[in-house]
Scaffold this active site. Structure first.
Site, PDB file in Angstrom:
ATOM      1  N   GLU A   3       0.805  -1.228   0.000  1.00  0.00           N
ATOM      2  CA  GLU A   3       0.000   0.000   0.000  1.00  0.00           C
ATOM      3  C   GLU A   3       0.839   1.281   0.000  1.00  0.00           C
ATOM      4  O   GLU A   3       0.673   2.141   0.874  1.00  0.00           O
ATOM      5  CB  GLU A   3      -0.973  -0.025   1.179  1.00  0.00           C
ATOM      6  CG  GLU A   3      -1.888  -1.247   1.127  1.00  0.00           C
ATOM      7  CD  GLU A   3      -2.770  -1.420   2.364  1.00  0.00           C
ATOM      8  OE1 GLU A   3      -2.710  -0.570   3.267  1.00  0.00           O
ATOM      9  OE2 GLU A   3      -3.508  -2.417   2.411  1.00  0.00           O
ATOM     10  N   ASN A  41       2.061  -4.699  -3.330  1.00  0.00           N
ATOM     11  CA  ASN A  41       0.666  -5.083  -3.137  1.00  0.00           C
ATOM     12  C   ASN A  41      -0.141  -3.836  -2.770  1.00  0.00           C
ATOM     13  O   ASN A  41       0.325  -3.015  -1.972  1.00  0.00           O
ATOM     14  CB  ASN A  41       0.641  -6.093  -1.967  1.00  0.00           C
ATOM     15  CG  ASN A  41      -0.669  -6.782  -1.742  1.00  0.00           C
ATOM     16  OD1 ASN A  41      -1.250  -7.316  -2.680  1.00  0.00           O
ATOM     17  ND2 ASN A  41      -1.129  -6.806  -0.500  1.00  0.00           N
ATOM     18  N   HIS A  79     -10.311  -5.889  -2.557  1.00  0.00           N
ATOM     19  CA  HIS A  79     -11.338  -5.683  -1.529  1.00  0.00           C
ATOM     20  C   HIS A  79     -12.493  -4.924  -2.181  1.00  0.00           C
ATOM     21  O   HIS A  79     -12.482  -3.686  -2.269  1.00  0.00           O
ATOM     22  CB  HIS A  79     -10.770  -4.898  -0.344  1.00  0.00           C
ATOM     23  CG  HIS A  79      -9.763  -5.673   0.445  1.00  0.00           C
ATOM     24  ND1 HIS A  79     -10.080  -6.840   1.115  1.00  0.00           N
ATOM     25  CD2 HIS A  79      -8.442  -5.465   0.667  1.00  0.00           C
ATOM     26  CE1 HIS A  79      -9.000  -7.306   1.719  1.00  0.00           C
ATOM     27  NE2 HIS A  79      -7.992  -6.503   1.458  1.00  0.00           N
ATOM     28  N   GLU A 108      -6.165 -10.456  -1.950  1.00  0.00           N
ATOM     29  CA  GLU A 108      -6.946 -10.306  -0.713  1.00  0.00           C
ATOM     30  C   GLU A 108      -8.439 -10.212  -1.027  1.00  0.00           C
ATOM     31  O   GLU A 108      -9.160  -9.402  -0.439  1.00  0.00           O
ATOM     32  CB  GLU A 108      -6.500  -9.055   0.062  1.00  0.00           C
ATOM     33  CG  GLU A 108      -5.022  -9.040   0.401  1.00  0.00           C
ATOM     34  CD  GLU A 108      -4.601  -7.864   1.268  1.00  0.00           C
ATOM     35  OE1 GLU A 108      -5.461  -7.193   1.852  1.00  0.00           O
ATOM     36  OE2 GLU A 108      -3.372  -7.614   1.350  1.00  0.00           O
ATOM     37  N   ASP A 158     -12.256 -10.111  -1.344  1.00  0.00           N
ATOM     38  CA  ASP A 158     -13.556 -10.292  -0.694  1.00  0.00           C
ATOM     39  C   ASP A 158     -14.522  -9.286  -1.304  1.00  0.00           C
ATOM     40  O   ASP A 158     -14.104  -8.319  -1.944  1.00  0.00           O
ATOM     41  CB  ASP A 158     -13.500 -10.194   0.843  1.00  0.00           C
ATOM     42  CG  ASP A 158     -12.717  -9.013   1.392  1.00  0.00           C
ATOM     43  OD1 ASP A 158     -12.614  -7.981   0.700  1.00  0.00           O
ATOM     44  OD2 ASP A 158     -12.210  -9.118   2.526  1.00  0.00           O
TER      45      ASP A 158
HETATM   46  O1  G3I Z   1      -3.787  -8.614  18.644  1.00  0.00           O
HETATM   47  C1  G3I Z   1      -4.582  -7.549  19.195  1.00  0.00           C
HETATM   48  C2  G3I Z   1      -5.231  -7.982  20.470  1.00  0.00           C
HETATM   49  O2  G3I Z   1      -4.234  -8.245  21.437  1.00  0.00           O
HETATM   50  C3  G3I Z   1      -6.165  -6.877  20.940  1.00  0.00           C
HETATM   51  O3  G3I Z   1      -6.851  -7.301  22.067  1.00  0.00           O
HETATM   52  C4  G3I Z   1      -7.171  -6.535  19.857  1.00  0.00           C
HETATM   53  C5  G3I Z   1      -8.071  -5.368  20.250  1.00  0.00           C
HETATM   54  O4  G3I Z   1      -8.543  -4.668  19.140  1.00  0.00           O
HETATM   55  O5  G3I Z   1      -6.474  -6.170  18.683  1.00  0.00           O
HETATM   56  C6  G3I Z   1      -5.645  -7.200  18.178  1.00  0.00           C
HETATM   57  O6  G3I Z   1      -5.030  -6.726  17.030  1.00  0.00           O
HETATM   58  C7  G3I Z   1      -5.857  -6.673  15.876  1.00  0.00           C
HETATM   59  C8  G3I Z   1      -5.156  -7.455  14.783  1.00  0.00           C
HETATM   60  O7  G3I Z   1      -5.886  -7.360  13.575  1.00  0.00           O
HETATM   61  C9  G3I Z   1      -5.061  -8.931  15.146  1.00  0.00           C
HETATM   62  O8  G3I Z   1      -6.322  -9.493  15.288  1.00  0.00           O
HETATM   63  C10 G3I Z   1      -6.011  -5.231  15.455  1.00  0.00           C
HETATM   64  O9  G3I Z   1      -6.764  -4.517  16.400  1.00  0.00           O
HETATM   65  C11 G3I Z   1      -6.689  -5.151  14.102  1.00  0.00           C
HETATM   66  O10 G3I Z   1      -6.662  -3.802  13.643  1.00  0.00           O
HETATM   67  C12 G3I Z   1      -5.939  -6.009  13.108  1.00  0.00           C
HETATM   68  O11 G3I Z   1      -6.661  -5.955  11.890  1.00  0.00           O
HETATM   69  C13 G3I Z   1      -5.935  -6.424  10.771  1.00  0.00           C
HETATM   70  C14 G3I Z   1      -5.771  -5.286   9.762  1.00  0.00           C
HETATM   71  O12 G3I Z   1      -5.117  -5.781   8.606  1.00  0.00           O
HETATM   72  C15 G3I Z   1      -4.973  -4.134  10.338  1.00  0.00           C
HETATM   73  O13 G3I Z   1      -4.781  -3.187   9.374  1.00  0.00           O
HETATM   74  C16 G3I Z   1      -6.726  -7.542  10.130  1.00  0.00           C
HETATM   75  O14 G3I Z   1      -6.798  -8.663  11.034  1.00  0.00           O
HETATM   76  C17 G3I Z   1      -6.057  -7.965   8.834  1.00  0.00           C
HETATM   77  O15 G3I Z   1      -6.879  -8.907   8.170  1.00  0.00           O
HETATM   78  C18 G3I Z   1      -5.889  -6.740   7.954  1.00  0.00           C
HETATM   79  O16 G3I Z   1      -5.268  -7.126   6.752  1.00  0.00           O
HETATM   80  C19 G3I Z   1      -5.055  -6.080   5.797  1.00  0.00           C
HETATM   81  C20 G3I Z   1      -3.835  -6.473   4.987  1.00  0.00           C
HETATM   82  O17 G3I Z   1      -2.750  -6.685   5.843  1.00  0.00           O
HETATM   83  C21 G3I Z   1      -3.497  -5.390   3.960  1.00  0.00           C
HETATM   84  N1  G3I Z   1      -4.637  -5.082   3.129  1.00  0.00           N
HETATM   85  C22 G3I Z   1      -5.864  -4.785   3.832  1.00  0.00           C
HETATM   86  C23 G3I Z   1      -6.216  -5.898   4.821  1.00  0.00           C
HETATM   87  C24 G3I Z   1      -7.543  -5.626   5.483  1.00  0.00           C
HETATM   88  O18 G3I Z   1      -7.482  -4.479   6.307  1.00  0.00           O
END
Ligand code: G3I
Length: 458
Positions: A155, A196, A232, A261, A263
């Site tokens: 990104e 990406n 997305h 990615e 969906d």
């Molecule tokens: O691990 C912590 C946990 O300890 C805490 O309690 C909880 C509270 O919110 O957060 C947890 O972290 C989260 C993490 O995922 C793991 O589950 C974050 O808040 C959350 O923001 C994070 O979201 C991820 C997101 O990227 C962040 O930008 C998504 O799972 C993940 O699927 C998403 O993936 C991205 C790709 O990397 C890039 N392209 C877009 C895609 C979708 O956003």
């Protein structure tokens, strides 16, 4: 002694070298169908999900490749400077090895999910370059020989095609991109290295900016192997224009392209129109990839609504993936299977009839959670009938237990009912009511399409 071929290299060679006939596989899966087309079909996953055995049994059997959704990102792998932790990423790689899957590794240089020592550090170009090189060299080196590809840079652009002003660009200008690719290549010369991004799937300023960048990197001999189109999508925003041509122009630069990615979310609640649009978008993406010979594969950003990132990010939106939250395949799954050349046991969602005036079907279900009574009223608006056959399909695992007022049978997801001896005659404008009991688990979605003597009904 000759060093054995790393398993991932063997898999990549197998994938790239020849097409594997579908008949070579015992069961039709997204993996087998994609391989028959010389592609892979992957899913994102995440560590907490790997303890869900119902989930992992599908993840391990349906998909050729997995991508860790979070566990190879900087905040996980190097939370303190020089303090590396690969345990979560290692668990994803171990799952892939145990299931004969590739790993699309994700991601090394991104503005998001950076530990604060990186995002908020006091950097000079020299100190940031040193930290970046050490991160890439250590992480890519750790996984060398174990992953198929790396999303090296994620990104880098804003939606208008300007560079994203994050710690990388603000400190290093655009030089971080070529450097990151070069350092990654040095650490694992066999990994395919990608840039990406999202909203570059179709034509537009952001895709043009990525194209200009890719072209200049190739011209400069930077080790860039592919461009990842995140995919997305959302039913309310339309399908990206010119997706196939856009993928093709990057391929024409000598690059692999991949949907990384995918969906297709919608504004909830779901309805038949949104689902039909969603089915079409999934179909269109598969068709676009299959039409571009250098489109190497498609990855969905987790395969089930149970673990989709969408509801947590877009309030009021969801239902974006191929399987519902109960791990039951949705019509989107059938759409992908059909586009990959497989057979679907329920009516193809992309060819669902829009309805005709010659017959009309009313369907109701009295549902008690694990089963239901379906009551169907058929009205003949065409010529008089002396015998009839009704056909329809269920999306889930609904199983016929007993039917009445007709001869009921089930084949896979398809239901067929022929008239009983006493109700074969339906005059024009006349109706017949029939019924049956079914058991089911998961979601009990009403069928969307019926045929009477082979013709679609409204
Ligand atoms: O691990 C912590 C946990 O300890 C805490 O309690 C909880 C509270 O919110 O957060 C947890 O972290 C989260 C993490 O995922 C793991 O589950 C974050 O808040 C959350 O923001 C994070 O979201 C991820 C997101 O990227 C962040 O930008 C998504 O799972 C993940 O699927 C998403 O993936 C991205 C790709 O990397 C890039 N392209 C877009 C895609 C979708 O956003």
């Amino acid at each position: 002694m000759r060093r054995p071929l790393p398993w991932i290299t063997a898999f990549a060679l197998l994938l790239g070298a020849f097409l594997i006939p579908h008949s070579a596989y015992a069961a039709q899966t997204l993996d087998s169908l994609a391989k028959a087309k010389g592609r892979y079909f992957g899913s994102a996953t995440d560590n907490p999900e790997l303890s869900d055995t119902a989930y992992t049994s599908i993840l391990g059997s349906e998909f050729s490749s997995i991508t860790p959704g979070n566990s190879m990102k900087w905040d996980t792998t190097e939370p303190t400077q020089g303090g590396f932790n690969f345990s979560n990423g290692d668990a994803v790689v171990a799952f892939a090895k145990a299931h004969g899957q590739m790993v699309r590794a994700h991601t090394l240089v991104w503005h998001n999910q950076l530990p604060s020592w990186v995002a908020n550090g006091s950097w000079t170009a020299d100190t940031l370059n040193a930290a970046l090189k050490n991160h890439i060299t250590t992480e890519v080196g750790h996984y060398a020989g174990q992953v198929y590809s790396w999303d090296v840079v994620n990104e880098p652009f804003n939606d208008d095609g300007t560079y994203r002003t994050d710690v990388w660009y603000n400190t290093l200008g655009t030089s971080y991109i070529a450097n990151a690719l070069t350092w990654a290549h040095a650490a694992d010369p066999n990994a395919k290295l990608y840039i990406n991004d999202y909203n570059i799937d179709g034509s537009g300023a952001k895709a043009d900016a990525m194209y200009t960048l890719a072209k200049s990197l190739k011209a400069a001999g930077v080790p860039l192997d592919g461009i990842g189109f995140q995919g997305h999508l959302a039913t309310q925003y339309g399908f990206p224009s010119g997706m196939q041509a856009n993928l093709q122009r990057f391929a024409d630069l000598g690059l692999d392209v991949a949907i990384t990615e995918l969906d297709v979310r919608m504004v909830l609640p779901s309805d038949a129109t949104k689902v039909a649009t969603q089915n079409t978008y999934y179909t269109n993406v598969v068709n676009a990839c299959l039409a571009v010979s250098r489109c190497v594969g498609i990855t969905v950003w987790d395969y089930t609504d149970k673990y989709s990132w969408v509801p947590g990010t877009f309030s009021g939106e969801g239902d974006a993936t191929l399987y519902d939250a109960n791990l039951v395949p949705k019509a989107d799954y059938d759409a992908v299977v059909a586009a990959l050349g497989g057979t679907t046991s329920s009516p193809s969602p992309t060819t669902s009839p829009t309805g005709s005036t010659s017959c009309k079907v009313a369907y109701t279900a009295n549902d008690w959670g694990s089963g239901f009574t379906a009551t169907i009223t058929i009205t003949d608006n065409g010529p008089p009938l002396t015998a009839w056959t009704l056909g329809y399909g269920y999306a889930g695992n609904q199983t016929l237990t007993t039917g009445w007022s007709g001869n009921w049978s089930q084949s896979g997801k398809n239901i067929t009912v022929t008239n009983a001896s006493w109700n074969g005659v339906i005059p024009t404008g006349g109706s017949v009511s029939i019924g049956a009991n079914f058991s089911y688990s998961g979601t009990n979605t009403a069928p969307g399409a019926f045929t009477l003597n082979g013709s679609p009904c409204s």
